[in-house]
Write a protein that holds these residues in place. Structure first.
Motif, PDB file in Angstrom:
ATOM      1  N   GLY A  10     -84.795  87.610 -19.957  1.00 20.91           N
ATOM      2  CA  GLY A  10     -83.775  88.037 -19.006  1.00 20.91           C
ATOM      3  C   GLY A  10     -82.890  86.870 -18.607  1.00 20.91           C
ATOM      4  O   GLY A  10     -81.667  87.008 -18.490  1.00 20.91           O
ATOM      5  N   MET A  11     -83.504  85.688 -18.396  1.00 18.23           N
ATOM      6  CA  MET A  11     -82.712  84.518 -18.017  1.00 18.23           C
ATOM      7  C   MET A  11     -81.762  84.113 -19.147  1.00 18.23           C
ATOM      8  O   MET A  11     -80.629  83.687 -18.890  1.00 18.23           O
ATOM      9  CB  MET A  11     -83.617  83.341 -17.633  1.00 18.23           C
ATOM     10  CG  MET A  11     -84.387  83.525 -16.335  1.00 18.23           C
ATOM     11  SD  MET A  11     -83.421  84.179 -14.956  1.00 18.23           S
ATOM     12  CE  MET A  11     -82.157  82.934 -14.771  1.00 18.23           C
ATOM     13  N   ILE A  15     -78.814  86.456 -18.919  1.00 17.82           N
ATOM     14  CA  ILE A  15     -77.887  86.098 -17.832  1.00 17.82           C
ATOM     15  C   ILE A  15     -77.074  84.865 -18.243  1.00 17.82           C
ATOM     16  O   ILE A  15     -75.853  84.818 -18.074  1.00 17.82           O
ATOM     17  CB  ILE A  15     -78.674  85.865 -16.517  1.00 17.82           C
ATOM     18  CG1 ILE A  15     -79.310  87.171 -16.057  1.00 17.82           C
ATOM     19  CG2 ILE A  15     -77.762  85.296 -15.431  1.00 17.82           C
ATOM     20  CD1 ILE A  15     -80.313  87.023 -14.915  1.00 17.82           C
ATOM     21  N   TYR A  60     -82.850  87.731  -7.869  1.00 18.27           N
ATOM     22  CA  TYR A  60     -84.057  87.128  -8.431  1.00 18.27           C
ATOM     23  C   TYR A  60     -83.925  85.599  -8.275  1.00 18.27           C
ATOM     24  O   TYR A  60     -82.871  85.028  -8.577  1.00 18.27           O
ATOM     25  CB  TYR A  60     -84.173  87.530  -9.891  1.00 18.27           C
ATOM     26  CG  TYR A  60     -85.244  86.799 -10.648  1.00 18.27           C
ATOM     27  CD1 TYR A  60     -86.560  86.798 -10.206  1.00 18.27           C
ATOM     28  CD2 TYR A  60     -84.946  86.096 -11.803  1.00 18.27           C
ATOM     29  CE1 TYR A  60     -87.548  86.121 -10.897  1.00 18.27           C
ATOM     30  CE2 TYR A  60     -85.930  85.415 -12.508  1.00 18.27           C
ATOM     31  CZ  TYR A  60     -87.228  85.432 -12.045  1.00 18.27           C
ATOM     32  OH  TYR A  60     -88.205  84.759 -12.724  1.00 18.27           O
ATOM     33  N   GLU A  82     -77.177  92.316  -8.550  1.00 12.49           N
ATOM     34  CA  GLU A  82     -78.241  93.184  -9.068  1.00 12.49           C
ATOM     35  C   GLU A  82     -78.043  94.593  -8.519  1.00 12.49           C
ATOM     36  O   GLU A  82     -77.673  94.745  -7.342  1.00 12.49           O
ATOM     37  CB  GLU A  82     -79.625  92.661  -8.637  1.00 12.49           C
ATOM     38  CG  GLU A  82     -79.992  91.354  -9.323  1.00 12.49           C
ATOM     39  CD  GLU A  82     -81.243  90.677  -8.748  1.00 12.49           C
ATOM     40  OE1 GLU A  82     -81.844  91.223  -7.800  1.00 12.49           O
ATOM     41  OE2 GLU A  82     -81.596  89.595  -9.242  1.00 12.49           O
ATOM     42  N   ASN A  90     -83.846  92.070  -5.801  1.00 11.02           N
ATOM     43  CA  ASN A  90     -85.229  91.618  -5.909  1.00 11.02           C
ATOM     44  C   ASN A  90     -85.504  90.681  -4.725  1.00 11.02           C
ATOM     45  O   ASN A  90     -84.866  89.632  -4.649  1.00 11.02           O
ATOM     46  CB  ASN A  90     -85.384  90.887  -7.255  1.00 11.02           C
ATOM     47  CG  ASN A  90     -86.792  90.417  -7.518  1.00 11.02           C
ATOM     48  OD1 ASN A  90     -87.648  90.476  -6.666  1.00 11.02           O
ATOM     49  ND2 ASN A  90     -87.014  89.933  -8.734  1.00 11.02           N
ATOM     50  N   ASP A 109     -77.046  92.891 -13.019  1.00 11.29           N
ATOM     51  CA  ASP A 109     -78.421  92.830 -13.513  1.00 11.29           C
ATOM     52  C   ASP A 109     -79.082  94.165 -13.158  1.00 11.29           C
ATOM     53  O   ASP A 109     -79.336  94.449 -11.985  1.00 11.29           O
ATOM     54  CB  ASP A 109     -79.150  91.648 -12.857  1.00 11.29           C
ATOM     55  CG  ASP A 109     -80.566  91.466 -13.380  1.00 11.29           C
ATOM     56  OD1 ASP A 109     -81.160  92.451 -13.848  1.00 11.29           O
ATOM     57  OD2 ASP A 109     -81.089  90.332 -13.281  1.00 11.29           O
ATOM     58  N   THR A 132     -82.036  95.251 -14.211  1.00 16.85           N
ATOM     59  CA  THR A 132     -83.460  95.182 -14.574  1.00 16.85           C
ATOM     60  C   THR A 132     -84.312  96.197 -13.818  1.00 16.85           C
ATOM     61  O   THR A 132     -85.212  96.798 -14.390  1.00 16.85           O
ATOM     62  CB  THR A 132     -83.993  93.752 -14.295  1.00 16.85           C
ATOM     63  OG1 THR A 132     -83.286  92.844 -15.142  1.00 16.85           O
ATOM     64  CG2 THR A 132     -85.478  93.632 -14.553  1.00 16.85           C
ATOM     65  N   PHE A 133     -84.036  96.389 -12.510  1.00 15.02           N
ATOM     66  CA  PHE A 133     -84.874  97.281 -11.694  1.00 15.02           C
ATOM     67  C   PHE A 133     -84.486  98.757 -11.859  1.00 15.02           C
ATOM     68  O   PHE A 133     -85.184  99.603 -11.315  1.00 15.02           O
ATOM     69  CB  PHE A 133     -84.742  96.916 -10.202  1.00 15.02           C
ATOM     70  CG  PHE A 133     -85.587  95.755  -9.755  1.00 15.02           C
ATOM     71  CD1 PHE A 133     -86.022  94.792 -10.643  1.00 15.02           C
ATOM     72  CD2 PHE A 133     -85.956  95.630  -8.419  1.00 15.02           C
ATOM     73  CE1 PHE A 133     -86.797  93.718 -10.222  1.00 15.02           C
ATOM     74  CE2 PHE A 133     -86.740  94.557  -7.982  1.00 15.02           C
ATOM     75  CZ  PHE A 133     -87.159  93.598  -8.897  1.00 15.02           C
ATOM     76  N   SER A 145     -83.630  92.135 -17.863  1.00 11.95           N
ATOM     77  CA  SER A 145     -84.839  91.503 -18.367  1.00 11.95           C
ATOM     78  C   SER A 145     -85.608  92.636 -19.033  1.00 11.95           C
ATOM     79  O   SER A 145     -86.207  93.479 -18.349  1.00 11.95           O
ATOM     80  CB  SER A 145     -85.662  90.896 -17.236  1.00 11.95           C
ATOM     81  OG  SER A 145     -86.943  90.574 -17.745  1.00 11.95           O
ATOM     82  N   THR A 148     -88.203  92.281 -20.545  1.00 11.80           N
ATOM     83  CA  THR A 148     -89.604  91.927 -20.292  1.00 11.80           C
ATOM     84  C   THR A 148     -90.248  92.949 -19.346  1.00 11.80           C
ATOM     85  O   THR A 148     -91.466  93.118 -19.361  1.00 11.80           O
ATOM     86  CB  THR A 148     -89.630  90.544 -19.587  1.00 11.80           C
ATOM     87  OG1 THR A 148     -88.723  89.664 -20.250  1.00 11.80           O
ATOM     88  CG2 THR A 148     -91.013  89.941 -19.566  1.00 11.80           C
ATOM     89  N   LYS A 149     -89.428  93.588 -18.536  1.00 11.77           N
ATOM     90  CA  LYS A 149     -89.940  94.424 -17.438  1.00 11.77           C
ATOM     91  C   LYS A 149     -90.039  95.892 -17.876  1.00 11.77           C
ATOM     92  O   LYS A 149     -90.788  96.201 -18.773  1.00 11.77           O
ATOM     93  CB  LYS A 149     -89.040  94.258 -16.209  1.00 11.77           C
ATOM     94  CG  LYS A 149     -88.692  92.801 -15.889  1.00 11.77           C
ATOM     95  CD  LYS A 149     -89.905  91.966 -15.590  1.00 11.77           C
ATOM     96  CE  LYS A 149     -89.502  90.549 -15.219  1.00 11.77           C
ATOM     97  NZ  LYS A 149     -90.603  89.625 -15.202  1.00 11.77           N
ATOM     98  N   THR A 199     -91.269  89.118 -24.072  1.00 13.17           N
ATOM     99  CA  THR A 199     -90.270  88.476 -23.202  1.00 13.17           C
ATOM    100  C   THR A 199     -88.913  88.584 -23.899  1.00 13.17           C
ATOM    101  O   THR A 199     -88.719  87.993 -24.964  1.00 13.17           O
ATOM    102  CB  THR A 199     -90.631  86.996 -22.980  1.00 13.17           C
ATOM    103  OG1 THR A 199     -91.962  86.913 -22.486  1.00 13.17           O
ATOM    104  CG2 THR A 199     -89.696  86.332 -21.979  1.00 13.17           C
ATOM    105  N   LEU A 200     -88.014  89.368 -23.334  1.00 12.06           N
ATOM    106  CA  LEU A 200     -86.682  89.566 -23.942  1.00 12.06           C
ATOM    107  C   LEU A 200     -85.653  89.893 -22.869  1.00 12.06           C
ATOM    108  O   LEU A 200     -86.012  90.275 -21.755  1.00 12.06           O
ATOM    109  CB  LEU A 200     -86.696  90.749 -24.916  1.00 12.06           C
ATOM    110  CG  LEU A 200     -87.223  90.581 -26.338  1.00 12.06           C
ATOM    111  CD1 LEU A 200     -86.988  91.879 -27.096  1.00 12.06           C
ATOM    112  CD2 LEU A 200     -86.599  89.423 -27.084  1.00 12.06           C
ATOM    113  N   LEU A 253     -93.258  92.566 -13.321  1.00 11.86           N
ATOM    114  CA  LEU A 253     -93.084  93.958 -12.896  1.00 11.86           C
ATOM    115  C   LEU A 253     -92.800  94.825 -14.116  1.00 11.86           C
ATOM    116  O   LEU A 253     -92.579  94.310 -15.206  1.00 11.86           O
ATOM    117  CB  LEU A 253     -91.927  94.062 -11.900  1.00 11.86           C
ATOM    118  CG  LEU A 253     -90.561  93.545 -12.372  1.00 11.86           C
ATOM    119  CD1 LEU A 253     -89.595  94.684 -12.578  1.00 11.86           C
ATOM    120  CD2 LEU A 253     -89.989  92.558 -11.379  1.00 11.86           C
TER     121      LEU A 253
END
Ligand SMILES: Cc1ncc(COP(=O)(O)O)c(C=O)c1O
Length: 404
Positions: free
Chosen positions: A91-92, A95, A116, A159, A163, A188, A190-191, A209, A211-212, A221-222, A339
């Motif tokens: 995710g980083m 970004i 985040y 976001e 977060n 973002d 992600t959530f 992210s 990853t979540k 992790t992506l 998460l």
């Protein structure tokens, strides 16, 4: 033997060293094959040129592009209603790939105040070293946004659901302002995969992210950047140069996770909403943040913007000692600072995701030591509640002993 058929090697060394001939098959696999190749073999120099100018479809080098990432990117682009998408290593990385091509020395970023923690660190520490400045604003109440834009502002980064307090960004107002100033809005998401499509609200780019929730099983992790094609191509060039792109195996795993994403989001959202209502009725719980609860400061906007409340739920239960007691009383619900897993996990923002940030700023935002972030999974909701209720009773005992 035709001219493009390989001669049979005379030596066993040559026989072993050479790659086998491609499988001769007319059968299509049901699921995408995992393609781990680092490098592809162009037919000639003209083919290389055609691959780089995209007049021919294909691949040269996996850091730049590979089939499993392209398959994942195509799915995410469709999910987000984006023109194009790019898979990154985290995710980083996503970004970074999204914002770096937009910024040069002396440029300025507008940043949501609640983000985040590592995103804030990336901008406030790493980009500051390169002479890039930033200003924060309240993405849930962006009335002061206009006063913070400068002639050097190159992007706005927020976001959808912040977060950890799940504040719902006023996407429509921020996107309107961004468009008026000609500055891309990067969201973002992600959530909120599946439950919100920020591009429909006017975002130029969405990052995730993966990853979540997208991966969904805490085994990859992506990250992903999706949105307007020219901006994604800028991110692609930056990602290839900085080495920020994602690898085949994790892209393949993420495709597998993506298959169940809508079902997982729907189920986890229902459970999170129910748990939020139950926590609200508990005297030991000082505060509950869930976007669809009436007590949430942005519940009206959440109702209009989100198709479900999401799988994240945040509570406040006293201070650090109470949080410790709560977590220790929940052996089946792990403290795992991530998460989006199929199983419910807990995190403590002050010591993990927001570690090292200015305590006064965190306090002002409401991210205090008693805050616990819950990533709700797919367990039976009543099983979860029984465990949480038992842990609250343990917190009560600790608080009583402390008061004696
Ligand atoms: C909202 C949000 N964005 C980005 C990230 C960074 O993702 P990654 O850990 O894949 O780099 C995280 C990580 O927790 C996150 O919560």
């Amino acid at each position: 033997m035709s001219s493009d058929e390989a001669p049979t090697p005379r030596s066993v060394d040559t026989l072993c060293a050479r790659a086998p001939a491609p499988a001769n098959t007319s059968s299509r696999p049901l699921v995408p094959p995992l393609e781990l190749a680092v490098v592809y073999c162009p037919q000639d120099l003209g083919h290389v040129d055609a691959l780089y100018d995209r007049s021919a479809q294909g691949y040269i080098y996996a850091r730049e592009r590979h089939p499993n990432a392209d398959q994942l990117a195509a799915k995410i682009a469709a999910l987000e209603g984006a023109e194009s998408a790019l898979v990154c290593a985290s995710g980083m990385a996503a970004i970074s790939a999204a914002i770096l091509p937009l910024l040069g020395q002396g440029d300025h970023l507008l940043l949501a105040a609640e983000l985040y923690g590592k995103t804030t660190v990336l901008v406030a520490r790493e980009l500051a070293r390169l002479g890039i400045t930033h200003t924060t604003f309240d993405a849930a109440n962006p009335s002061d946004l206009a006063s913070k834009i400068t002639p050097r502002t190159r992007a706005i980064l927020i976001e959808t659901l912040s977060n950890p307090l799940l504040r719902v960004a006023d996407l429509a107002s921020i996107a309107l302002a961004a468009r008026a100033w000609g500055v891309p809005l990067i969201v973002d998401n992600t959530f909120a995969p599946v439950i919100c499509r920020p591009i429909e609200q006017g975002a130029a780019l969405v990052v995730h992210s993966a990853t979540k929730m997208i991966g969904g099983h805490s085994d990859l992790t992506l990250g992903v950047v999706a949105g307007l094609a020219p901006l994604v191509e800028g991110a692609r060039a930056t990602a290839a140069a900085f080495g920020l792109t994602g690898n085949p195996f994790e892209s393949w795993l993420a495709l597998r996770g993506l298959a169940t994403l809508p079902v997982r989001m729907e189920r986890a959202s229902r459970t999170a909403h129910l748990l939020g209502q139950r926590f609200e009725a508990e005297p030991r719980v000082r505060r509950v943040w869930y976007p669809l609860l009436d007590s949430h400061p942005d519940s009206q906007r959440a109702g209009a913007l989100l198709s479900a409340g999401g799988s994240m739920l945040t509570i406040e239960i006293g201070g650090r000692a109470e949080v410790d007691a709560f977590m220790r009383a929940l052996p089946s619900i792990p403290f795992a600072p991530s998460l989006g897993d199929v199983q419910t996990t807990l995190s403590h923002p002050c010591t993990t995701s927001h570690r090292g940030q200015d305590p006064q700023t965190l306090e002002r935002l409401g991210i205090v030591p008693g805050v616990v972030r819950i990533s709700v999974g797919l367990e039976d909701p009543e099983d979860l509640w029984r465990e949480f209720a038992g842990a609250l009773a343990a917190v009560e005992r600790v608080a009583r002993e402390g008061a004696r």
